[in-house]
Design a protein around this motif. Structure first.
Motif, PDB file in Angstrom:
ATOM      1  N   CYS A  71      -0.125  34.344  90.261  1.00 43.47           N
ATOM      2  CA  CYS A  71       1.111  34.989  89.802  1.00 43.47           C
ATOM      3  C   CYS A  71       0.859  36.212  88.926  1.00 43.47           C
ATOM      4  O   CYS A  71       1.466  37.271  89.124  1.00 43.47           O
ATOM      5  CB  CYS A  71       1.971  33.983  89.033  1.00 43.47           C
ATOM      6  SG  CYS A  71       2.612  32.635  90.029  1.00 43.47           S
ATOM      7  N   LEU A  72      -0.060  36.054  87.930  1.00 41.73           N
ATOM      8  CA  LEU A  72      -0.200  37.072  86.894  1.00 41.73           C
ATOM      9  C   LEU A  72      -1.246  38.130  87.215  1.00 41.73           C
ATOM     10  O   LEU A  72      -1.100  39.285  86.815  1.00 41.73           O
ATOM     11  CB  LEU A  72      -0.543  36.387  85.563  1.00 41.73           C
ATOM     12  CG  LEU A  72      -0.157  37.111  84.276  1.00 41.73           C
ATOM     13  CD1 LEU A  72       1.326  37.433  84.268  1.00 41.73           C
ATOM     14  CD2 LEU A  72      -0.517  36.254  83.066  1.00 41.73           C
ATOM     15  N   ASN A 165       3.651  33.552  82.813  1.00 38.08           N
ATOM     16  CA  ASN A 165       3.849  33.226  81.401  1.00 38.08           C
ATOM     17  C   ASN A 165       4.092  31.734  81.205  1.00 38.08           C
ATOM     18  O   ASN A 165       3.579  31.109  80.271  1.00 38.08           O
ATOM     19  CB  ASN A 165       5.044  34.000  80.844  1.00 38.08           C
ATOM     20  CG  ASN A 165       4.771  35.468  80.617  1.00 38.08           C
ATOM     21  OD1 ASN A 165       5.509  36.150  79.920  1.00 38.08           O
ATOM     22  ND2 ASN A 165       3.711  35.992  81.207  1.00 38.08           N
ATOM     23  N   MET A 166       4.911  31.141  82.077  1.00 36.53           N
ATOM     24  CA  MET A 166       5.195  29.708  81.967  1.00 36.53           C
ATOM     25  C   MET A 166       3.922  28.883  82.193  1.00 36.53           C
ATOM     26  O   MET A 166       3.673  27.898  81.484  1.00 36.53           O
ATOM     27  CB  MET A 166       6.250  29.295  83.000  1.00 36.53           C
ATOM     28  CG  MET A 166       7.595  30.007  82.871  1.00 36.53           C
ATOM     29  SD  MET A 166       8.371  29.852  81.259  1.00 36.53           S
ATOM     30  CE  MET A 166       8.266  31.575  80.685  1.00 36.53           C
ATOM     31  N   LEU A 167       3.108  29.293  83.171  1.00 32.49           N
ATOM     32  CA  LEU A 167       1.861  28.577  83.444  1.00 32.49           C
ATOM     33  C   LEU A 167       0.897  28.707  82.274  1.00 32.49           C
ATOM     34  O   LEU A 167       0.164  27.761  81.946  1.00 32.49           O
ATOM     35  CB  LEU A 167       1.221  29.116  84.727  1.00 32.49           C
ATOM     36  CG  LEU A 167       1.973  28.765  86.012  1.00 32.49           C
ATOM     37  CD1 LEU A 167       1.467  29.593  87.181  1.00 32.49           C
ATOM     38  CD2 LEU A 167       1.827  27.273  86.325  1.00 32.49           C
ATOM     39  N   SER A 168       0.894  29.871  81.605  1.00 33.00           N
ATOM     40  CA  SER A 168       0.066  30.034  80.411  1.00 33.00           C
ATOM     41  C   SER A 168       0.540  29.105  79.295  1.00 33.00           C
ATOM     42  O   SER A 168      -0.274  28.519  78.564  1.00 33.00           O
ATOM     43  CB  SER A 168       0.097  31.487  79.930  1.00 33.00           C
ATOM     44  OG  SER A 168      -0.654  31.647  78.744  1.00 33.00           O
ATOM     45  N   ALA A 244       7.743  38.324  75.372  1.00 31.89           N
ATOM     46  CA  ALA A 244       8.006  39.248  76.478  1.00 31.89           C
ATOM     47  C   ALA A 244       8.721  40.511  76.037  1.00 31.89           C
ATOM     48  O   ALA A 244       8.860  41.442  76.834  1.00 31.89           O
ATOM     49  CB  ALA A 244       8.826  38.547  77.562  1.00 31.89           C
ATOM     50  N   TYR A 245       9.156  40.591  74.765  1.00 38.83           N
ATOM     51  CA  TYR A 245       9.780  41.838  74.333  1.00 38.83           C
ATOM     52  C   TYR A 245       8.780  42.994  74.329  1.00 38.83           C
ATOM     53  O   TYR A 245       9.161  44.155  74.294  1.00 38.83           O
ATOM     54  CB  TYR A 245      10.429  41.673  72.953  1.00 38.83           C
ATOM     55  CG  TYR A 245      11.495  42.717  72.708  1.00 38.83           C
ATOM     56  CD1 TYR A 245      12.756  42.572  73.276  1.00 38.83           C
ATOM     57  CD2 TYR A 245      11.234  43.867  71.975  1.00 38.83           C
ATOM     58  CE1 TYR A 245      13.724  43.536  73.098  1.00 38.83           C
ATOM     59  CE2 TYR A 245      12.205  44.833  71.793  1.00 38.83           C
ATOM     60  CZ  TYR A 245      13.448  44.667  72.349  1.00 38.83           C
ATOM     61  OH  TYR A 245      14.395  45.631  72.184  1.00 38.83           O
TER      62      TYR A 245
END
Length: 300
Positions: A71-72, A165-168, A244-245
């Motif tokens: 994903c990333l 991000n969720m997986l991290s 994420a900002y």
């Protein structure tokens, strides 16, 4: 510490656009992305081995890293590079800034995390600010099949970034530190890219010119090893939505660099957009709120 990591991420990612631009041309895009993450993953893996800080992963940990790598460090970049072939980079940046909202929604779906009104307001302000920053470019974009294709790639890339991000977050909740998680994930992402390039029959050309080599080293060491480690550490410390900002602020840094390097001209729209982005930062990182005085009056 959070502010240091935040501004380090913004500074690095805000300058990677120039390096990415220097890579376009001789080498196919997927191959350049493979070179970047293969080099970054090997460097990070070597450092962790030498310092004896590489963690051993169980089967679940490896699968989390495979998912994050896909994903990333693979689909995310393939989508955004492809999007820039169809729509202006400014429009891609505006779409990517929605990662703040994507992360807030995904954190709710994945972990049941309450969506903070402050974070949502900051994301909306930042998104509005970027629209104003790139308004001349957006206003000149004519709707077409190519535009829709580019927007589709940009939205898919943002979704892949948010999923990574969720997986991290899952990795860090399982006790996997960001450095170890990134090392494995980058190598897995590079392996997937390698398999895709071979299957597509892409030539593994290399541009030995100083601009290409310099850009590759900057993207691998600073943009990948340092930038992603700082950012994903923030994901673990602050939560995906607030971290994420960064995606809202780093295009502002990119424009500042472009002012010097490419002659970008600031307009009243751009200045107004910058003000909204700064206002969003106040909401994310301080207790200040435009409604605080009204709330205090109400309590009185």
């Amino acid at each position: 510490m959070n502010l240091l990591l935040y501004f380090l991420t913004v500074l690095i990612w805000g300058t990677t656009w120039i390096a990415i631009k220097l890579q376009l041309g001789v080498v196919a895009i997927p191959v350049s992305i493979f070179y970047r993450f293969a080099l970054a993953g090997l460097l990070l893996f070597a450092v962790l081995l030498l310092t004896r800080k590489l963690q051993k992963l169980d089967r679940r940990g490896h699968w989390l890293c495979v998912g994050q790598g896909l994903c990333l460090f693979c689909l995310n970049f393939l989508c955004f590079y492809s999007a820039t072939q169809w729509i202006p980079s400014g429009l891609v940046s505006v779409v990517f800034s929605a990662a703040t909202l994507w992360n807030a929604v995904n954190a709710r779906l994945w972990f049941g995390t309450r969506i903070s009104p402050r974070v949502m307001a900051a994301g909306a302000l930042g998104f509005s600010g970027l629209v104003l920053l790139f308004w001349p470019e957006l206003a000149s974009q004519q709707p077409s099949h190519e535009t829709l294709l580019g927007l589709g790639f940009a939205l898919l890339g943002t979704f892949c970034f948010s999923t990574g991000n969720m997986l991290s977050s899952l990795q860090q909740r399982a006790g996997i530190r960001p450095l170890t998680g990134n090392a494995y994930s980058m190598l897995y992402g590079a392996a997937i890219l390698l398999a895709g390039c071979v299957a597509a029959g892409l030539p593994f050309d290399f541009d030995p010119s100083p601009p290409y080599v310099g850009a590759l080293l900057y993207l691998a060491v600073f943009g990948s090893v340092i930038g992603f480690t700082a950012y994903l550490t923030l994901v673990g410390r602050m939560g995906p939505a607030r971290a994420a900002y960064c995606t809202v602020l780093f295009p502002v840094v990119a424009l500042s660099v472009s002012t010097v390097a490419e002659g970008y001209r600031w307009t009243p729209f751009a200045l107004a957009g910058l003000a909204l982005v700064m206002l969003g930062n106040l909401l994310v990182f301080t207790k200040w709120s435009p409604f605080s005085r009204r709330a205090a009056v109400g309590r009185a």
